[in-house]
Design an enzyme around this catalytic site. Sequence first.
Site, PDB file in Angstrom:
ATOM      1  N   HIS A  50      -3.232  10.696   8.671  1.00  0.00           N
ATOM      2  CA  HIS A  50      -2.589   9.612   8.155  1.00  0.00           C
ATOM      3  C   HIS A  50      -1.761   8.742   8.772  1.00  0.00           C
ATOM      4  O   HIS A  50      -1.989   7.572   9.143  1.00  0.00           O
ATOM      5  CB  HIS A  50      -2.147   9.788   6.616  1.00  0.00           C
ATOM      6  CG  HIS A  50      -1.620   8.728   5.952  1.00  0.00           C
ATOM      7  ND1 HIS A  50      -2.334   7.634   5.551  1.00  0.00           N
ATOM      8  CD2 HIS A  50      -0.440   8.469   5.564  1.00  0.00           C
ATOM      9  CE1 HIS A  50      -1.419   6.417   5.119  1.00  0.00           C
ATOM     10  NE2 HIS A  50      -0.345   7.333   5.007  1.00  0.00           N
ATOM     11  N   HIS A  74       6.442   6.768   9.079  1.00  0.00           N
ATOM     12  CA  HIS A  74       6.536   6.111   7.748  1.00  0.00           C
ATOM     13  C   HIS A  74       6.681   7.107   6.386  1.00  0.00           C
ATOM     14  O   HIS A  74       7.462   6.740   5.473  1.00  0.00           O
ATOM     15  CB  HIS A  74       5.756   5.030   7.294  1.00  0.00           C
ATOM     16  CG  HIS A  74       4.231   5.456   7.107  1.00  0.00           C
ATOM     17  ND1 HIS A  74       3.218   6.023   7.718  1.00  0.00           N
ATOM     18  CD2 HIS A  74       3.681   5.724   5.703  1.00  0.00           C
ATOM     19  CE1 HIS A  74       2.177   6.334   7.066  1.00  0.00           C
ATOM     20  NE2 HIS A  74       2.563   6.213   5.709  1.00  0.00           N
ATOM     21  N   GLU A  78      10.191  10.525   3.194  1.00  0.00           N
ATOM     22  CA  GLU A  78       9.969  10.539   1.815  1.00  0.00           C
ATOM     23  C   GLU A  78       9.359  12.066   1.618  1.00  0.00           C
ATOM     24  O   GLU A  78       9.447  12.711   0.850  1.00  0.00           O
ATOM     25  CB  GLU A  78       8.729   9.759   1.483  1.00  0.00           C
ATOM     26  CG  GLU A  78       8.032   9.917   0.262  1.00  0.00           C
ATOM     27  CD  GLU A  78       8.998   9.615  -0.996  1.00  0.00           C
ATOM     28  OE1 GLU A  78      10.311   8.879  -0.763  1.00  0.00           O
ATOM     29  OE2 GLU A  78       8.667   9.817  -2.128  1.00  0.00           O
ATOM     30  N   ASP A  79       8.690  12.473   2.665  1.00  0.00           N
ATOM     31  CA  ASP A  79       7.811  13.690   2.357  1.00  0.00           C
ATOM     32  C   ASP A  79       8.311  15.125   3.024  1.00  0.00           C
ATOM     33  O   ASP A  79       7.648  15.985   2.970  1.00  0.00           O
ATOM     34  CB  ASP A  79       6.345  13.397   2.646  1.00  0.00           C
ATOM     35  CG  ASP A  79       5.684  12.519   1.709  1.00  0.00           C
ATOM     36  OD1 ASP A  79       6.259  12.358   0.585  1.00  0.00           O
ATOM     37  OD2 ASP A  79       4.752  11.946   2.071  1.00  0.00           O
ATOM     38  N   ASP A 141      -0.490   1.208   5.700  1.00  0.00           N
ATOM     39  CA  ASP A 141      -0.513   2.376   4.886  1.00  0.00           C
ATOM     40  C   ASP A 141      -1.545   2.166   3.846  1.00  0.00           C
ATOM     41  O   ASP A 141      -2.573   3.106   3.513  1.00  0.00           O
ATOM     42  CB  ASP A 141       1.112   2.616   4.592  1.00  0.00           C
ATOM     43  CG  ASP A 141       1.199   3.818   3.607  1.00  0.00           C
ATOM     44  OD1 ASP A 141       0.460   4.817   3.968  1.00  0.00           O
ATOM     45  OD2 ASP A 141       1.926   3.585   2.586  1.00  0.00           O
ATOM     46  N   ASP A 261     -22.553 -19.854  -0.771  1.00  0.00           N
ATOM     47  CA  ASP A 261     -21.729 -18.761  -1.509  1.00  0.00           C
ATOM     48  C   ASP A 261     -21.643 -17.493  -0.767  1.00  0.00           C
ATOM     49  O   ASP A 261     -20.790 -16.741  -1.055  1.00  0.00           O
ATOM     50  CB  ASP A 261     -22.234 -18.500  -2.943  1.00  0.00           C
ATOM     51  CG  ASP A 261     -22.104 -19.689  -3.748  1.00  0.00           C
ATOM     52  OD1 ASP A 261     -21.108 -20.684  -3.450  1.00  0.00           O
ATOM     53  OD2 ASP A 261     -23.163 -20.087  -4.438  1.00  0.00           O
TER      54      ASP A 261
HETATM   55 MN    MN Z   1       1.572   6.933   3.868  1.00  0.00          MN
END
Ligand code: MN
Length: 724
Positions: A50, A74, A78-79, A141, A261
Site C-alpha cells: 500500500h 505514511h 500510526e501502525d 493514500d 453531456d
Molecule cells: Mn495508508
Amino acid sequence: MSVGDVEDLVTLIRAYNPKSDSELIRRAHAYGEKMHEGQFRHSGEPYFTHPVAVAAILAEQQLDDASIVTALLHDTIEDTGSTFGEIEEKFGREIAELVDGVTKLTNLQLNSTASRQAENFRKLFIAISKDMRVILVKLADRLHNMRTITAMRPEKQVQKARETMDIYAPLAGRMGMQWMREELEDLAFKVLNPEGRASIIRRFIRLQRESGDVIHKITGDIREALDKAGVEAEVFGRAKKPYSIWRKMQEKEQSFSRLSDIYGFRVITETEDECYRVLGAIHRRWRAVPGRFKDYISQPKTNGYRSIHTTVSGRDGKRVEVQIRTRQMHEVAETGVAAHWSYRDGVRVENPFAVDPAKWIATLTERFDSGEDTDEFLEHVKLEMYADQVFCFTPKGEVVKLPRGATPLDFAYAVHTDIGDGCVGARIDGIRVPLWTRIRNGQSVEIITAEGQSPQATWLDIVATGRAKSAIRRRLREADRSRFIKLGRELARVAFEHVGRKATDKALATAARRLGLKDGDEVLARLGSAELVARDVVALLYPEAVPVADEIEVESAVVGLAHGQSFERAPCCQPVPGERIVGIAFRGHGVVIHAIDCDGLEEFAEQTERWVDLHWQPGNHPAVHTVSLDLTIANDAGVLGRICTLIGEQGANISDLEFLDRKPDFYRLIVDVDLSGVEHLHKVMTVLEADSDVATIRRLRDAGRKLPRPEEKVRSEGERDVQA
Ligand code: MN
C-alpha cells in the site's frame, strides 16, 4: 507493484528527476518494509504494498523526494513501532514532520454522516496540515484505498465512500487536481450508487452505438478546422466519468441526451496566442452556443486554472464542448498545487502558471472580496485564517468549531446549554482532563455530566466563548435569586414574628403591590439581597405594630457636638454606641467619628485643632449602626438561612450581604448588621460563634480599605437615615 520493486519506483522517479536521491528512496523503502513486516491488507497482500502504491501515485505526479518518502512511511507512526523521533533521526526533520502531519489526518475520526459537516472537515484538514504536501500524500493514500476498496466489508466501503465523496474529492478539486477529483468521485459513486452508475453506463453505451465513434469523428472535424486556419495544436476527446454526467443531470434536472453531456474535447497548444486562434477557427466553423463561452485565460481562477471554454453546435447540430489551453496551463489544470512541487529533468519545474501555494493562499481573501468564484472552498481558506480556531469532535464525530484557547466547558456549552450546566468533568481523546484544559485541533471531547450540578462562579475564568460566559452568568444569577428568596423568607419570618404577625403569601403580595414590585417572591428576593429592609416591610403593612421605642434620637446620639453640628460614623472603624470615640472636624462637613483605637486617626495626628472630644449618649440607641461581620460558614443547605434567623432573633437587621470565595465546602461572606451598640454587637457575635456551622467570625474593621470589593460601599449615618 509488489513489495520488492523498489528499483521500479526509483526508475519511475529518475525518469522525471535524475537528481533524485535514490539512496534515500531505497532506505525509506527498506525501513517501511521492515516496520510493516507481518502486516497484511484486507486483500491478503503484504501491507507494505500500500505505501509503495501511494508513493507510485505521487511519482506519477512527478513530485519531490520528500513527498515520495513520506508516502512510503505514511503509516509507520500510526501502525508500527516507529516514532516521530526515530523518523527524524533516520530521515530528517522535514520528512518526520510530513509523516506526522499525515498521521494526524489519519487519526481524525471522520465518521460523521452529516454532510453539512463536510466543509468543517475540509477546513480542519487544511488547518492541521502545515504543509500542503501532507494533503497531497493523504489524497494519494485515499485514492489507493478507494481503488482497492472491494476488499473491505460492505459497511466499511459505504463509510469510506461517503467520506471520499464529502471530503476528499472536493478537497482534491480545490487543490486543483481535477483528475484526482474525478477518479475519487467515480470510485465512491460506484460504492454509493451502483444502480445509478450502471444506468448511466448503459445509456452511454446505447448512445455510443447510435452515434458511432463520436470521439473520432469530432476530433477529426476539429483538426480539419484547425488545419484550414493553419493552427498547430493537439486535439483530444474523452468521455466524461459517469459521476460527472450523473451530477450534471441532478443539477439541471435533465436526462442526458446531448453529446456535450458525455464527451469533452480539448485542444492543447504551445502558446497563449494560439489558444485564441484555435477559438477563432472553431467559432468560424460552428455556431457558438450563447452563454457557454468562458475565458479563464484572461481571468484565471484562483487555483491557477487557465483555459478557454466554449460550446458549439457541431456535426448534425449536436453540442460539442471544447476546452482550449496551452500545455503548461493544462499541467496546472490537471495537477493543481502539486504542479508546484513537480520535477522534470532533475529540476523543479518552472511552470509560469503553477501557483505558489503560499501566494495562492495569500490572494484568497482578496479574491473573495471581488466575489469571484464564491463557491470555491479555498476562497474561504487560508492556513493562517484558522490559527485562531480549533476544530474538535463530539463522541459521535460531529465537528465543533471553537476559538483557540477554548476548554471542555466551552465545548459543552457549544453542544447544549444543559450539557454545559451539568458538566462535572471531561475526557479528551479518552483521557480524564481538568476542565481548564485547552482543546487542540482534531481532539475528540467527551463531557461528563451529573444530575444536580450547576455552574460555578470560577467557571467564568475558565471559558473562552461568549456563549458559555453568558450561559454561566445567567445560571449564577438565577441561583443567587433562589438563594436570596430563601434568605428573604427567613428574614421576613423573623421580622414579622417580632411584631406577632406572620409573613404569609398574602401579606407579601400586599407588600409587593404597595412597593410596586412584581410579586411576593420579588419582595423576598430583595429582602435577601438587602435591597429592602424587613423592618420597613413590616412597618408598611402594620405601621401601628412597630413599637416606637424609648430611644435616643439619632441626631442627638453623640454628646460634645457644637450646636447644629452633624456627624457621620467613620466607615473604616464603624464605631457603635458604647465604644470610646473621637471626632475629626471637617470644614462645612460636620464631624466624622472614629473609634479611639482606629488606625485611620494617624493621618490627623498633626492636626490637633481638628480633634473633637466626643462620647455616645448613655441609654438605648436605635439599631441603625451598621457593622460589617466577616463570616466563614459551611456550604450546606439551610446554614445561611439559620444565620440570618439567629441575627434577626437578636433584633438586629441585615442591611447587606456579600459573597466572597465560594468554595465547594465552605464560603466566606460579609454581612452588614445594623446594631444599637456594643452590647448588641457582642450578643450577635456570641450567638453566631456558638453555631457549629460557623467556622470563623470577626468584626471587619477598616472595611473600606481592606476588603477586596469591586467598589467601596460605604454607608454613613446620614444615608442610613434617608433610607429608613
Ligand atoms: Mn495508508
